[in-house]
Design an enzyme around this catalytic site. Structure first.
Site, PDB file in Angstrom:
ATOM      1  N   ASN A 424     -21.705 -38.563 -49.033  1.00 54.73           N
ATOM      2  CA  ASN A 424     -23.038 -39.096 -49.296  1.00 54.73           C
ATOM      3  C   ASN A 424     -23.333 -39.060 -50.795  1.00 54.73           C
ATOM      4  OD1 ASN A 424     -25.906 -39.841 -48.534  1.00 54.73           O
ATOM      5  ND2 ASN A 424     -26.278 -37.912 -49.603  1.00 54.73           N
ATOM      6  N   GLU A 425     -23.721 -40.204 -51.332  1.00 50.06           N
ATOM      7  CA  GLU A 425     -24.147 -40.301 -52.730  1.00 50.06           C
ATOM      8  C   GLU A 425     -23.110 -39.673 -53.673  1.00 50.06           C
ATOM      9  OE1 GLU A 425     -28.129 -38.734 -52.930  1.00 50.06           O
ATOM     10  OE2 GLU A 425     -28.933 -40.338 -51.679  1.00 50.06           O
ATOM     11  N   ASN A 426     -21.854 -40.060 -53.465  1.00 47.58           N
ATOM     12  CA  ASN A 426     -20.788 -39.492 -54.280  1.00 47.58           C
ATOM     13  C   ASN A 426     -20.723 -40.101 -55.671  1.00 47.58           C
ATOM     14  OD1 ASN A 426     -19.805 -39.593 -51.209  1.00 47.58           O
ATOM     15  ND2 ASN A 426     -19.149 -37.699 -52.167  1.00 47.58           N
TER      16      ASN A 426
END
Length: 821
Positions: A424-426
């Site tokens: 997530n949201e890397n």
């Protein structure tokens, strides 16, 4: 008594699914210490030496238990991150000759060490996956000591150290928008099993193209720490009525620990699992060795799904619009330590709202949640906790690989799961000096390949990492139209643009914050927001300071605005035939360390229910679009006072899935309206009415076919204008057997309530009672922004005498005497 007995039976049945015949939860008789010890000897020394002056001092708790049940939302401190200890005494009586005694952890945060007496028997890194500690040898060794009989009276001392200290080389990142909790916050189980047992079952249901025939390919992992011998067993499939519909036997001459083929069962005309009819079969596998039999059961379902390339989602060959939400494991008063009953209530609330899909953010969640998704008919995107911060080193990456493996293997059999989330949201950097996109891509590809090797039947997904969007099977960009950027009216066009960039599109995370109880007569009268600037969330957009004008910073955070935003998105989604679906963020308000300045400090307030499960007005907007059972809801149940002049007409909105509705104000009909989902707002169910000064009775009568449903509220209409806030007044508005609800109002110098006041309110209490604060709700926080010039708090007087004080910057402090009855 009967209710309690049924609850016990249900709990035992749930423990049997996935366990052996001998399992029990270790909920009671625990002591807890929120600090570190000088060494393991300090945990057992008081019993061994009988020293009444022994320190440190422990307190009694029950499991599940979280370090941060209170301080996660304490407005005055950062939540505790560090070690904590638990200890108890076990009465071990394994009925199996040469059997194994195991501790099965359903989840513990974040690094855990297990001790029997002073012997360390197991360690685990990762706060969200399940794991097992085999304490057999340590128990047997301790039974041979003098201390076992003399000091411990035949009991086994168990000590467990949990640690959620900050560590950049572990996942999830501390930059994540949620608390990285500590403690034994999921159930811990004591398990007895034979020397040879089944560790995991891997059941893979498949269907023909016509769905008229199905197969289940069954493999198993065996748990046999001491031998590698012969095992006979059986595989049986029963339907929901308990009828056996397929069975088979297997025999293995040399058992290994890796996945071994056991059987392939054929089923004619299988009953398909759908979100409307989540039909489950029971698969039972037995293993017999050395005269002992171990039985393991799993629930499975037959279903086929497809994310059409450049198109919508199909379940069993029919298009299904995924109507989704998100969930964090977090609840008022307990933080992550939710009981099974709490989880059941929450998931049922979702289903009652019409949810058929959920993204579990941002980590593997309790097996109880997955079981509920199976039985309620809620499709699942579950993801590993590689969330924000960048990419760490070898240990970091090994943990991510292991947690991905554990998640997939432990939840493999759930028919509800369709997507494995890679992260997530890397694209959110900050944990390391280096932020190398190519290295992140390389590791993302590795995790994607790992997921497909472990499970070829499901797809992979990720949200918000544009430079990796070509790697997973399904991609969700960041689209927050009308909140972090742009206007909500731009939602469809922005989504269409993003849809065209990837093979398979899904929209995860959209919505906005709302302060429960805050309403507005002009919810969109804030600063003008630019159009055509996109709708993605960018660095700093979540902050309440700086940056471009945006609703998240410049709006009023009212429930009045957020219902419009949700309403617009939902009516547009009905006109997007190419859309696979969406999941708004988030079902329930949850605590976070990165939002100390929100109206409820340290709370992400994007939920449609509060942290204790109390629905906000927006809950009913979703219900009006997503459910079939007739419902109707007048907007404003938590809006006691409206304002304006007697010459102004006011809009009354009704949310309903009925065909038509008629509104009555003070007994007068304002006519019948027909529902039309494309008639924004409120699908055409809105009326312009004249409210009388003072109290007004509102009632709506709605019809869907032959069914009639009603709703009614009373609202005060204030016509007096107010000036600057000048004073506070506090009063007791309810008393439930000594639990008092107190309300403070913000008044001007003429004692008129300031209905737009958003002052900070601070409650404090002295005396016999206690304040029921640190709940993370608008009515359960000792520091909170006022909603329409008021705020409330509950207090348990303990039937004694107490004084409540209320202060607000720039205003005189006021007091309320509370005398117990």
């Amino acid at each position: 008594m009967i209710k309690k007995l049924l609850t016990t039976i249900i709990c035992l049945m749930i423990l049997h699914v996935g366990y052996g015949q001998q399992a029990r939860r270790l909920n009671n008789n625990w002591e807890f210490l929120r600090q570190d010890l000088g060494g393991i000897w300090e945990s057992v020394r008081p019993v061994t030496q009988g020293n009444p002056e022994s320190v440190p001092l422990w307190k009694t708790v029950t499991l599940p238990h979280c370090f941060n049940a209170s301080d996660a939302v304490d407005p005055d401190v950062n939540y505790y991150q560090g070690p904590g200890w638990y200890r108890t005494m076990l009465d071990i009586k394994n009925p199996y000759a040469d059997g194994r005694t195991l501790l099965h952890f359903e989840g513990a945060g974040q690094k855990t060490d297990v001790y029997v007496y002073t012997t360390k028997v197991a360690s685990h890194l990762g706060g969200y996956d399940e794991w097992t500690a085999d304490i057999t040898e340590a128990v047997e060794a301790f039974k041979k000591t003098e201390a076992y009989q003399k000091q411990f009276k035949g009991k086994i001392p168990l000590s467990i150290r949990c640690d959620n200290s900050r560590n950049l080389e572990t996942i999830p990142s501390q930059l994540s928008d949620f608390n990285v909790y500590g403690g034994l916050y999921r159930y811990l189980n004591l398990i007895y099993q034979p020397a040879v047992a089944i560790d995991k079952i891997f059941a893979t249901p498949t269907l023909t193209n016509t769905f008229k025939t199905g197969w289940i390919n069954v493999k198993g992992n065996f748990y046999l720490p001491k031998q590698n011998g012969h095992v006979n067993g059986g595989v049986k499939l029963t339907d929901a009525a308990g009828k056996t519909i397929a069975s088979d036997n297997y025999s293995i001459n040399s058992v290994g620990s890796d996945k071994q083929p056991l059987s392939k069962l054929e089923i004619s005309r299988p009953h398909l699992w759908t979100t409307a009819d989540p039909y489950l079969y029971t698969l039972q596998v037995t293993a017999t060795a050395n005269g002992q039999t171990y039985t393991k059961t799993e629930k499975i379902g037959f279903r086929n799904f497809e994310f059409k390339e450049h198109g919508p989602f199909y379940l069993n060959g029919k298009r299904l619009l995924l109507r989704g939400t998100h969930r964090h494991e977090d609840h008022a008063g307990v933080a992550a330590a939710m009981t099974e009953e709490m989880m059941k209530r929450e998931m049922q609330q979702m289903k009652d709202m019409g949810v058929n899909f959920i993204r579990l953010g941002h980590y593997q969640q309790s097996r109880i949640i997955l079981n509920l998704c199976d039985s309620l008919g809620i499709l699942v995107w579950e993801e590993e906790p590689w969330c924000r911060g960048g990419l760490g080193g070898t240990a970091y990456q090994n943990q991510a690989r292991q947690m991905m493996t554990n998640m997939i293997e432990q939840h493999y059999n759930h028919p509800s799961i369709i997507l494995w989330g890679l992260g997530n949201e890397n694209d959110w950097e900050g944990d390391f000096p280096e932020f190398d996109k190519q290295k992140i891509r390389t590791f993302m590809k590795e995790q994607n390949d790992l997921s497909h090797r472990l499970d070829s039947t499901r797809l992979t997904s990720i949200r918000r990492c544009d430079f990796c969007k070509d790697i997973p099977d399904v991609y969700s960009p960041s689209i927050w139209a009308g909140w972090y950027r742009g206007k909500y009216a731009e939602y469809k066009q922005v989504s269409q643009d993003e849809f065209n960039k990837v093979d398979r599109f899904f929209h995860a995370e959209w919505g906005g914050d709302s302060h429960a109880g805050r309403h507005s007569e002009n919810p969109e009268g804030f600063l003008d927001i630019k159009s055509g600037v996109g709708a993605d969330e960018r660095l700093g957009d979540a902050s309440l300071k700086g940056g471009d004008p945006r609703v998240s910073r410049d709006g009023d955070w009212s429930e009045s605005y957020i219902v419009n935003l949700f309403d617009w998105h939902l009516k547009e989604q009905e006109t997007m035939p190419w859309l696979s679906g969406s999941a708004f963020w988030v079902f329930k308000d949850f605590s976070t360390p990165v939002r100390p300045d929100n109206p409820v400090p340290y709370m992400n307030q994007k939920g449609v229910v509060e942290r204790d499960g109390t629905p906000k007005e927006s809950y009913y907007v979703f219900q009006s679009y997503w459910t079939e059972k007739p419902m109707v809801h007048i907007y404003g149940h938590s809006w006691p006072v409206r304002w304006g002049t007697t010459t102004q007409q006011k809009t009354v909105k009704v949310y309903s899935n009925c065909d038509e509705a008629e509104l009555f104000v003070n007994g007068k009909s304002y006519g019948v309206k027909k529902r039309n989902s494309q008639d924004f707002p409120a699908a055409g169910l809105r009326w312009q009415v004249n409210l009388a000064s003072g109290n007004n009775a509102l009632k709506v009568v709605a019809k869907k076919g032959k069914v009639t449903v009603t709703d009614q509220i009373t609202q005060t209409f204030q016509t007096q204008q107010w000036g600057k806030p000048a004073k506070l007044v506090v009063e007791q508005i309810a008393d439930d057997n000594g639990v008092v609800n107190a309300q403070v109002k913000v008044l001007d110098s003429n004692n008129v309530q300031c209905l737009d006041a958003a002052n900070w309110i601070d409650f404090a209490m002295a005396g016999d009672g206690v304040m029921l604060d640190n709940m993370g709700t608008s009515g359960g926080s000792r520091k909170v922004q006022a909603y329409n010039g008021r705020a409330t708090i509950k207090l348990d007087t303990k039937k004694g005498k107490s004084i409540l004080s209320v202060k607000s910057p720039g205003l005189p402090t006021v007091f309320l005497n509370l005398a117990g009855k």
